[in-house]
Design a protein around this motif. Sequence first.
Motif, PDB file in Angstrom:
ATOM      1  N   MET A   1     -10.406 -35.018 -92.345  1.00  0.00           N
ATOM      2  CA  MET A   1     -11.857 -35.037 -93.544  1.00  0.00           C
ATOM      3  C   MET A   1     -11.381 -35.926 -94.674  1.00  0.00           C
ATOM      4  O   MET A   1     -10.395 -35.867 -95.020  1.00  0.00           O
ATOM      5  CB  MET A   1     -12.160 -33.420 -93.752  1.00  0.00           C
ATOM      6  N   SER A   2     -12.426 -36.674 -95.306  1.00  0.00           N
ATOM      7  CA  SER A   2     -12.274 -37.464 -96.312  1.00  0.00           C
ATOM      8  C   SER A   2     -11.642 -36.688 -97.345  1.00  0.00           C
ATOM      9  O   SER A   2     -11.859 -35.736 -97.912  1.00  0.00           O
ATOM     10  CB  SER A   2     -13.451 -37.951 -96.630  1.00  0.00           C
ATOM     11  N   GLY A   3     -10.527 -37.511 -98.193  1.00  0.00           N
ATOM     12  CA  GLY A   3     -10.101 -36.640 -99.362  1.00  0.00           C
ATOM     13  C   GLY A   3     -10.877 -36.729-100.343  1.00  0.00           C
ATOM     14  O   GLY A   3     -10.627 -36.205-101.642  1.00  0.00           O
ATOM     15  N   ASP A   4     -12.186 -37.653-100.386  1.00  0.00           N
ATOM     16  CA  ASP A   4     -12.858 -37.788-101.524  1.00  0.00           C
ATOM     17  C   ASP A   4     -14.267 -37.017-101.253  1.00  0.00           C
ATOM     18  O   ASP A   4     -15.258 -37.292-101.964  1.00  0.00           O
ATOM     19  CB  ASP A   4     -13.216 -39.118-102.030  1.00  0.00           C
ATOM     20  N   LEU A   5     -14.239 -36.200-100.273  1.00  0.00           N
ATOM     21  CA  LEU A   5     -15.619 -35.298 -99.857  1.00  0.00           C
ATOM     22  C   LEU A   5     -16.042 -34.664-101.265  1.00  0.00           C
ATOM     23  O   LEU A   5     -17.338 -34.593-101.409  1.00  0.00           O
ATOM     24  CB  LEU A   5     -15.122 -34.393 -98.703  1.00  0.00           C
ATOM     25  N   ASP A   6     -15.104 -33.864-102.067  1.00  0.00           N
ATOM     26  CA  ASP A   6     -15.548 -33.047-103.008  1.00  0.00           C
ATOM     27  C   ASP A   6     -16.236 -34.010-104.101  1.00  0.00           C
ATOM     28  O   ASP A   6     -17.332 -33.527-104.638  1.00  0.00           O
ATOM     29  CB  ASP A   6     -14.236 -32.322-103.870  1.00  0.00           C
ATOM     30  N   ILE A   7     -15.632 -35.133-104.538  1.00  0.00           N
ATOM     31  CA  ILE A   7     -16.465 -35.819-105.584  1.00  0.00           C
ATOM     32  C   ILE A   7     -17.636 -36.429-104.951  1.00  0.00           C
ATOM     33  O   ILE A   7     -18.769 -36.515-105.759  1.00  0.00           O
ATOM     34  CB  ILE A   7     -15.524 -37.199-106.176  1.00  0.00           C
ATOM     35  N   ILE A   8     -17.780 -36.807-103.734  1.00  0.00           N
ATOM     36  CA  ILE A   8     -18.998 -37.465-103.256  1.00  0.00           C
ATOM     37  C   ILE A   8     -20.142 -36.403-102.972  1.00  0.00           C
ATOM     38  O   ILE A   8     -21.137 -36.562-103.524  1.00  0.00           O
ATOM     39  CB  ILE A   8     -18.610 -37.934-101.720  1.00  0.00           C
ATOM     40  N   LYS A   9     -19.918 -35.192-102.793  1.00  0.00           N
ATOM     41  CA  LYS A   9     -20.912 -34.178-102.529  1.00  0.00           C
ATOM     42  C   LYS A   9     -21.155 -33.763-103.890  1.00  0.00           C
ATOM     43  O   LYS A   9     -22.487 -33.575-104.033  1.00  0.00           O
ATOM     44  CB  LYS A   9     -20.339 -32.798-101.942  1.00  0.00           C
ATOM     45  N   SER A  10     -20.290 -33.572-104.767  1.00  0.00           N
ATOM     46  CA  SER A  10     -20.648 -33.271-106.366  1.00  0.00           C
ATOM     47  C   SER A  10     -21.345 -34.228-106.814  1.00  0.00           C
ATOM     48  O   SER A  10     -22.232 -33.987-107.584  1.00  0.00           O
ATOM     49  CB  SER A  10     -19.380 -33.052-107.205  1.00  0.00           C
ATOM     50  N   GLY A  11     -21.314 -35.567-106.761  1.00  0.00           N
ATOM     51  CA  GLY A  11     -21.877 -36.677-107.244  1.00  0.00           C
ATOM     52  C   GLY A  11     -23.381 -36.813-106.802  1.00  0.00           C
ATOM     53  O   GLY A  11     -24.162 -37.165-107.354  1.00  0.00           O
ATOM     54  N   LEU A  12     -23.142 -36.764-105.360  1.00  0.00           N
ATOM     55  CA  LEU A  12     -24.684 -36.563-104.763  1.00  0.00           C
ATOM     56  C   LEU A  12     -25.693 -35.524-105.334  1.00  0.00           C
ATOM     57  O   LEU A  12     -26.746 -35.724-105.645  1.00  0.00           O
ATOM     58  CB  LEU A  12     -24.578 -36.376-103.378  1.00  0.00           C
ATOM     59  N   ILE A  13     -25.080 -34.327-105.517  1.00  0.00           N
ATOM     60  CA  ILE A  13     -25.843 -33.315-106.007  1.00  0.00           C
ATOM     61  C   ILE A  13     -26.347 -33.722-107.599  1.00  0.00           C
ATOM     62  O   ILE A  13     -27.367 -33.383-107.998  1.00  0.00           O
ATOM     63  CB  ILE A  13     -24.935 -31.894-106.141  1.00  0.00           C
ATOM     64  N   ASP A  14     -25.352 -34.260-108.253  1.00  0.00           N
ATOM     65  CA  ASP A  14     -25.580 -34.383-109.670  1.00  0.00           C
ATOM     66  C   ASP A  14     -26.548 -35.599-109.879  1.00  0.00           C
ATOM     67  O   ASP A  14     -27.284 -35.384-110.861  1.00  0.00           O
ATOM     68  CB  ASP A  14     -24.376 -35.037-110.491  1.00  0.00           C
ATOM     69  N   ARG A  15     -26.735 -36.139-108.745  1.00  0.00           N
ATOM     70  CA  ARG A  15     -28.051 -37.252-108.870  1.00  0.00           C
ATOM     71  C   ARG A  15     -28.937 -36.928-107.492  1.00  0.00           C
ATOM     72  O   ARG A  15     -29.612 -37.743-107.153  1.00  0.00           O
ATOM     73  CB  ARG A  15     -27.243 -38.698-108.501  1.00  0.00           C
ATOM     74  N   ILE A  16     -29.438 -35.669-107.608  1.00  0.00           N
ATOM     75  CA  ILE A  16     -29.832 -35.295-106.125  1.00  0.00           C
ATOM     76  C   ILE A  16     -31.627 -35.763-106.099  1.00  0.00           C
ATOM     77  O   ILE A  16     -31.791 -36.398-105.177  1.00  0.00           O
ATOM     78  CB  ILE A  16     -30.056 -33.663-106.208  1.00  0.00           C
TER      79      ILE A  16
END
Length: 382
Positions: free
Chosen positions: A1-16
């Motif tokens: 699994m991607s090592g940057d999944l957390d920041i991608i998911k959080s970033g998408l939520i922040d800009r939902i």
Amino acid sequence: MSGDLDIIKSGLIDRIESVCERLLPDGRAEGGLWVAWNPVENDQAPGRLPALKVRIRNGDLGAWRCYRSGAKGDVLKLVEYIQRTDIKGALAWGRDFLGIRAMTPAERQSLRKAEAVRQKERDERAERARLYKLEVGDALYFAKPGEKEIGGVYCPSGTFEFGAGSGAEIHAQRYFAARQVPIDALAGKYCFRFSPATEWWRGAKWDNSGGRKFKAARGPMFPAVHSAMRQWNGVVTCCHVTFLDPVTAKKAPVDVAKLMRGEKKGAVIELARGPSGKAFWMTEEPAPLVIAEGIETALSFAVNIPEARVWAAGDLGNIAYAPVNLPCVEWVLFARDNNTGNAQAQRQFETALAGLESHGKTVVVEASHVGDDFNDLAKGEE
């Protein structure tokens, strides 16, 4: 699994909201949701309403569900679903959307720390929004004359209690009588209040100019029945509003004449209290419970079966969370609507039934053999 999944998911939520604008450009913000047609199912058709809804404010941001197909998930699942890809493809889309691909490791680490701070802020905002939502349901039900907008809803004359003889109550009595479910003190004293003018808030016009969302124009005003939706402890957390035509004994001429404001999950409208005459949160004396989706269907039982408690859940999905585990509920009659040929409603019915049965009590399902529901049967409609 991607090592940057957390920041991608959080970033998408922040800009939902921006994510929704990109993925579902034909949709629009309605309340705290982005509402759109489902491009995967190509479900747009005359007489239908958009059924794909994504939470963009006040709750689990990025959570979504298509109420027609049953598909649901979080923000990454939304990207997968709309882009017709897998998690690897969704993460690639997220990197491009957020501009992460070109970042250095140090920049990514800095972003990760910033996203952790924003997540904490989102959680705090969500909790404040939840508490505010609870307050709005109670305030709209007990609206007082001259109050400002309540949770974005204008109700300038307030609401009047059952039995006060207000013009709004007389008009509502005519409406219920025309539906063959005349309300009396048993069914209406503790759950209905009446408004001469409540804003149909779905018709409001909103403006996002200047980076701040504000109401540019109110929706149309209609006389309305405000119904208290109470949690297991009797607290009103949601107000169910039935909008009425100002002249005739019919619903208002709008596409959705029944709306809810507040926290509906687990809350019900108590229309009859059974033999004890006591509220469900104030007694342990067991009695059969009739639960239905809509108020008119439930009233059809309330006026004919005095030995039963009768609740309306507001909508089919909420029935699953009704507090049937209380000691005052002996067994349950689930008065379902027919919804013949409606696959979405059938899935919701199955979920509702499973929720009721999860408490280990006997659940009997009945559907009217006439029309769509038991109120059609009461009216003698085919």
